[in-house]
Write a protein that holds these residues in place. Structure first.
Motif, mmCIF file in Angstrom:
data_model
loop_
_atom_site.group_PDB
_atom_site.id
_atom_site.type_symbol
_atom_site.label_atom_id
_atom_site.label_comp_id
_atom_site.label_asym_id
_atom_site.label_seq_id
_atom_site.Cartn_x
_atom_site.Cartn_y
_atom_site.Cartn_z
ATOM 1 N N TYR A 97 6.987 3.510 -0.698
ATOM 2 C CA TYR A 97 6.876 3.973 -2.237
ATOM 3 C C TYR A 97 6.007 2.937 -2.740
ATOM 4 N N LYS A 98 4.743 3.773 -3.516
ATOM 5 C CA LYS A 98 3.635 3.007 -4.328
ATOM 6 C C LYS A 98 3.558 1.545 -3.873
ATOM 7 N N PRO A 99 2.811 1.330 -2.807
ATOM 8 C CA PRO A 99 2.554 -0.001 -2.350
ATOM 9 C C PRO A 99 1.398 -0.605 -2.765
ATOM 10 N N GLN A 100 0.688 0.153 -3.991
ATOM 11 C CA GLN A 100 -0.563 -0.525 -4.655
ATOM 12 C C GLN A 100 -0.295 -2.196 -4.718
ATOM 13 N N GLU A 101 0.622 -2.620 -5.431
ATOM 14 C CA GLU A 101 0.728 -4.023 -5.803
ATOM 15 C C GLU A 101 0.593 -4.915 -4.683
ATOM 16 N N HIS A 102 1.186 -4.472 -3.606
ATOM 17 C CA HIS A 102 1.279 -5.115 -2.349
ATOM 18 C C HIS A 102 -0.185 -5.070 -1.585
ATOM 19 N N VAL A 103 -0.541 -3.999 -1.577
ATOM 20 C CA VAL A 103 -1.993 -3.904 -0.789
ATOM 21 C C VAL A 103 -2.930 -4.834 -1.662
ATOM 22 N N ASP A 104 -2.812 -4.586 -2.977
ATOM 23 C CA ASP A 104 -4.092 -5.363 -3.729
ATOM 24 C C ASP A 104 -3.791 -7.066 -3.392
ATOM 25 N N GLU A 105 -2.507 -7.385 -3.282
ATOM 26 C CA GLU A 105 -2.399 -8.829 -2.923
ATOM 27 C C GLU A 105 -2.633 -9.357 -1.799
ATOM 28 N N PHE A 106 -2.191 -8.449 -0.732
ATOM 29 C CA PHE A 106 -2.891 -8.625 0.811
ATOM 30 C C PHE A 106 -4.239 -8.797 0.929
#
Length: 326
Positions: free
Chosen positions: A104-113
């Motif tokens: 669900y909504k991984p954008q925050e994690h993708v950006d940080e990775f």
């Protein structure tokens, strides 16, 4: 000989075979042998009780392999969600270079990775979700067909259609997932436009897989019909191994009007984990795919990967080449 694809180049691995992130299975004992055999092993972040435990598991895996491996981070909506940011930080601080995200909504994690130079593979069950993830900036897609274990989505599109449909539109490298377990599957995935395969159930039935032998033997005995779709009426479909518990869940849902509370005692993760540890294949929910019908033995991880690659090469170089007439 070797099979070289965009996935092997992107991930720095020898063979285009990735071990899926699996709850209660994605430990160092599973991931390290896959990586040592030339594939990509994945730890499952939320199998570890705390971010600190994940950090220790990452180090333990590094002690067992000097090859690339990654971590799966699955984001699911919950009343009391896990501390995802802390798990993410453990992944970053652990020096992991490859992450599989799902949910669900991984954008925050993708950006940080991505800020930390980590390659991200996002697992999804529909072409529209794959395109959304591509726009999000992930490096690769794992497209999960209806045959898969776990959550196949709600569209019910099998891999034979879903993989080429995604390949027609997705520009970044793509893994085919759901229903793969042998060289025929790898060759087929490449023919359909994928760059490699992601396997879960098949890796469970290996000598190194950290699950009870009774479950491995049961999956060898099972055929392609021995799965059940639960939570269909709750619009959160999951494919699991057919057993007494999953049949009871399906029966409760079939009566109509079922709520999660009506089946919660049957599907509780604590119950499933206890069954797995004690070896009672009938006393808990266990994710398993239709690929069970093509699993006939319990090899080592290295034997399995070598066999898959050799069989795929044989099919590509000899059988397929032999049917082309100039």
């Amino acid at each position: 000989m070797a099979i070289k694809t965009r996935i092997t180049e992107l991930l720095g691995i020898e063979h285009p075979i990735v071990q899926g992130g699996m709850q209660w299975v994605g430990y160092a004992e599973m991931a390290a042998p896959v990586s040592n055999a030339g594939g990509l092993g994945l730890l499952t972040a939320l199998t570890q009780p705390t971010p600190e435990d994940l950090a220790k598991e990452i180090q333990r895996t590094k002690d067992m392999t000097d090859k690339p491996f990654g971590v799966n981070l699955t984001i699911l909506p919950a009343i009391k969600p896990p501390p995802y940011a802390e798990y993410r930080q453990a992944i970053i601080e652990g020096g992991i270079k490859i992450v599989e995200t799902a949910g669900y909504k991984p954008q925050e994690h993708v950006d940080e990775f991505k800020k930390h130079g980590i390659k991200v593979i996002h697992k999804c069950t529909a072409v529209r979700h794959a395109l959304s993830a591509e726009r999000m900036g992930v490096d690769a897609i794992s497209i999960d067909g209806f045959e898969c274990a776990g959550h196949p989505g709600e569209d019910d599109i099998p891999g034979l259609i879903l993989i080429p449909a995604a390949a027609d539109k997705v520009k970044i490298p793509m893994l085919a997932s759901g229903g793969f377990g042998d060289g025929r599957g790898l060759a087929a995935a490449l023919a359909l436009g994928a760059d490699g395969i992601n396997m879960g159930t098949r890796f469970c039935v290996t000598k190194e897989a950290p699950i009870h032998e009774n479950f491995k033997k049961q999956m060898v005995e099972n055929d392609e019909r021995d799965t059940k779709l639960i939570f269909r009426t709750l619009h959160n479909t999951a494919r699991v191994m057919k057993n007494k518990v999953s049949e009871e869940v399906v029966a409760i849902e079939a009566k109509g009007g079922a709520k999660f509370e009506d089946v919660q005692h049957l599907v509780a993760g604590v119950r499933g984990r206890k069954a797995m540890e004690e070896g009672d294949a009938d006393d808990g929910i266990w994710s398993a795919g239709m690929i069970q019908g093509l699993i006939h033995d319990i090899p080592s991880v290295e034997e399995l990967i070598d066999r898959i690659v050799a069989d795929a090469e044989e099919i590509i170089k000899k059988r397929l080449n032999g049917v082309v007439v100039s």
